[in-house]
Write an enzyme that holds these catalytic residues in place. Structure first.
Site, PDB file in Angstrom:
ATOM      1  N   LYS A 138       0.844  -1.200   0.000  1.00  0.00           N
ATOM      2  CA  LYS A 138       0.000   0.000   0.000  1.00  0.00           C
ATOM      3  C   LYS A 138       0.880   1.250   0.000  1.00  0.00           C
ATOM      4  CE  LYS A 138      -4.064   1.732   2.581  1.00  0.00           C
ATOM      5  NZ  LYS A 138      -4.951   1.447   3.743  1.00  0.00           N
ATOM      6  N   SER A 161      -9.921   1.402   2.651  1.00  0.00           N
ATOM      7  CA  SER A 161      -9.000   2.180   1.869  1.00  0.00           C
ATOM      8  C   SER A 161      -7.929   1.387   1.136  1.00  0.00           C
ATOM      9  CB  SER A 161      -8.323   3.210   2.771  1.00  0.00           C
ATOM     10  OG  SER A 161      -7.491   2.566   3.721  1.00  0.00           O
ATOM     11  N   SER A 194     -10.274  -1.053   6.790  1.00  0.00           N
ATOM     12  CA  SER A 194      -9.624  -0.782   5.499  1.00  0.00           C
ATOM     13  C   SER A 194      -8.873  -1.943   4.875  1.00  0.00           C
ATOM     14  CB  SER A 194      -8.669   0.410   5.629  1.00  0.00           C
ATOM     15  OG  SER A 194      -9.382   1.624   5.573  1.00  0.00           O
TER      16      SER A 194
END
Lengths: 472, 94
Positions: A68, A143, A167
């Site tokens: 990420k 997310s 997330s």
């Protein structure tokens, strides 16, 4: 889909260890797929495979990793999905990324995300929205949407995400893969660009439960650079359980009723039926304060974010707006650099922490947090694990909720309580509704990851979810 | 519930410039979000202690041993404006 891509990460690692697979060839196969990605899952892709030195002896076999964007990676763009960190290439690497590289999972690509991990649809990224490989008109969740979409589509064998209020789990659910939010403190946060420090936790997103356990096993451990990190009391084992005999699974009324789409509820009920067939007992449990989780979360997380994001001022890194005086430079840089959702949360958080409101909001939210943690502790006196749908709905259409922040926040309804209590929870795919994946969430007491992974593995076998169609 | 004056006040505290449109929009959105959050203000919580950390952590201090810090040129490498080995910013009083 090539045979290489069809391999699970652990099968690929085993093949490298046995000498039957060249780690450079494996890396190149994924690198080529990632570079040709049309889902907008990545913000950066490696230009070449690393030297294969030692991959065959490393426990993760040189199987490449999607990371990420918000993890600091030395010399590699790390913007947390934000314009305000434009051009930032950190001088150091996050502990967990370093650990995984040492264990034989080299950096393949940085994955797209909601800006500073604030969002449930990946539409709040300065790099644009990510598309769901099951239906490109729909969101992948957020997310960690880029990580989830990349793993689901076979553009990365496995990936790292972070979970503050859901997330990792929610995008894993919406993309039909496995995602684990570990016990708070199990994984070092050093080098994670902070959103809400008392909640943020890194975890794996993988195709299946065994890959999840293998990656997680190399992520845990105390880190002198993160004072909140803890030594996990158990070594993480790759699960082999096929039965659930003697296990008691609690189903909380508060987190399985109102607002759940019928297709999601049907898949959830069917998963519970499979659990019974495997020998588990299903019982109702009460989490009387869970309904207040979302409210407490949307005080605590923005409050901590407003403090963490104060560092983005145009002085030391990233974007700077031109201005004649210092204050105007700060305020304009932050105006231009942050997207709408980040601004909204900075304002909520600043309001909640401002003079005269602290006790009414932040102080009370921390007390609610205590009541939720106590609810879980009481429930785990009677049951081993708690099961809920991961998300109240399947992947929604791009743009469907961008005009209504509160509707977007409701996506986190079932995942936020576990975050507030700091306990581990996994999402595994448990079926399809309207042709889209549904996630089952299993949560357990602090440091019960092995028990969660075992149960998830047994259920995964019985559910026989097949996500291979979207990896072609 | 939140009016434009309050939005501007909080934005000032947060060092965040907002356009007129943003002020209007935020006033509405923050009101609706805070309306939802309000539900916790009516809970009986006086006897409940606050939680700051969910898993008990004992504070542990590392040995105080000198070690090299980030070299100056590395620390400055990502800065938007550098002068005389430091971060350059506009004057506070310009």
């Amino acid at each position: 889909m090539s045979e290489l891509i069809a391999l699970s990460a652990r099968a690929a690692a085993a093949a490298v260890a046995a000498g039957g697979l060249d780690p450079t060839e494996l890396f190149e196969a994924y690198r080529a797929r990632a570079a040709a990605d049309t889902l907008n899952a990545f913000t950066w892709v490696a230009e070449q495979a690393p030297a294969p030195d030692g991959a065959a002896r490393a426990p993760l076999g040189g199987v490449p990793l999607g990371v990420k964007d918000l993890f600091a990676t030395k010399g590699v763009p790390s913007q947390a999905g934000s314009k305000i960190l434009a051009g930032y290439r950190p001088p150091y690497t996050a502990t967990v990324v370093e650990r995984l590289a040492t264990a034989g999972a080299p950096l393949l690509a940085k994955t797209n995300q909601d800006e500073f991990a604030m969002g449930s649809s990946n539409e709040n990224s300065a790099f644009g929205a990510v598309l769901n490989p099951w239906d490109r008109a729909r969101v992948p969740g957020g997310s960690s949407g880029g990580s989830a979409a990349a793993v689901a589509a076979g553009l990365a064998p496995w990936a790292l995400g972070t979970d503050t209020g859901g997330s990792i789990r929610q995008p894993a659910a919406l993309c039909g893969i496995v995602g684990l939010k570990p016990t708070y403190g199990a994984v070092s946060r050093y080098g994670m660009i902070a959103f809400a420090s008392s909640l943020d936790q890194a975890g794996p997103l993988t195709r299946d439960v065994a890959d999840c356990a293998l990656l997680f096993a190399h992520m845990t451990g105390r880190d002198p650079c993160d004072a909140t990190s803890l030594q996990h009391p158990e070594a993480i084992a790759v699960p082999t359980a096929e039965r659930l005999d003697g296990k008691v699974i609690g189903v909380p009324e508060e987190l399985t009723g109102e607002g759940v789409e019928p297709g999601v509820m049907a898949a959830f009920e069917a998963a519970l039926a499979r659990a019974r067939e495997l020998g588990a007992r299903i019982e109702r449990v009460a989490l009387p304060h869970a309904d207040h989780g979302l409210s407490a979360y949307y005080v605590l997380a923005p409050a901590e974010a407003s403090s963490n994001l104060a560092r983005f001022d145009g002085v030391r890194y990233g974007y700077r707006a031109e201005a004649d005086d210092l204050l105007a430079m700060y305020t304009r840089t932050r105006h231009d650099g942050f997207g709408p959702e980040v601004k909204r949360r900075i304002l909520i958080g600043t309001y909640a922490l401002s003079s005269g409101y602290y006790d009414a909001y932040y102080g009370r939210a921390q007390r609610v947090r205590t009541t939720i943690a106590r609810d879980f502790a009481a429930a785990f006196e009677a049951v081993d694990l708690i099961a809920t749908p991961t998300s109240p709905g399947v992947a929604f259409r791009l743009g469907a909720k961008t005009g209504d922040p509160l509707a977007m926040y409701l996506n986190d309804y079932f995942t936020v309580p576990m975050s507030l209590a700091g306990i581990p929870a996994i999402s595994i795919p448990c079926g399809l509704a309207e042709g889209l994946p549904v996630g089952l969430q299993l949560a357990g007491p602090a440091f019960s990851e092995n028990a969660i992974l075992d149960a998830a593995h047994a259920l995964e076998g019985a559910l026989a979810f097949d996500g291979s169609a979207v990896r072609s | 519930m939140i009016d434009r004056e309050q939005v501007l006040h909080v934005a000032r505290l947060a060092r965040l410039e907002l356009t007129e449109d943003e002020v209007e929009r935020m006033a509405g959105e923050l009101s609706s979000i805070l309306g939802h959050i309000e539900t916790i203000t009516s809970l009986p919580l006086d006897d409940v202690p606050p939680t700051t950390h969910v898993v008990e952590v004992e504070s542990s201090l590392r040995a105080d041993e000198p070690r090299p810090s980030l070299p100056r040129d590395v620390a400055l490498a990502c800065a938007p404006d550098v002068a005389d080995d430091g971060f350059r910013v506009p004057s506070p009083q310009a």
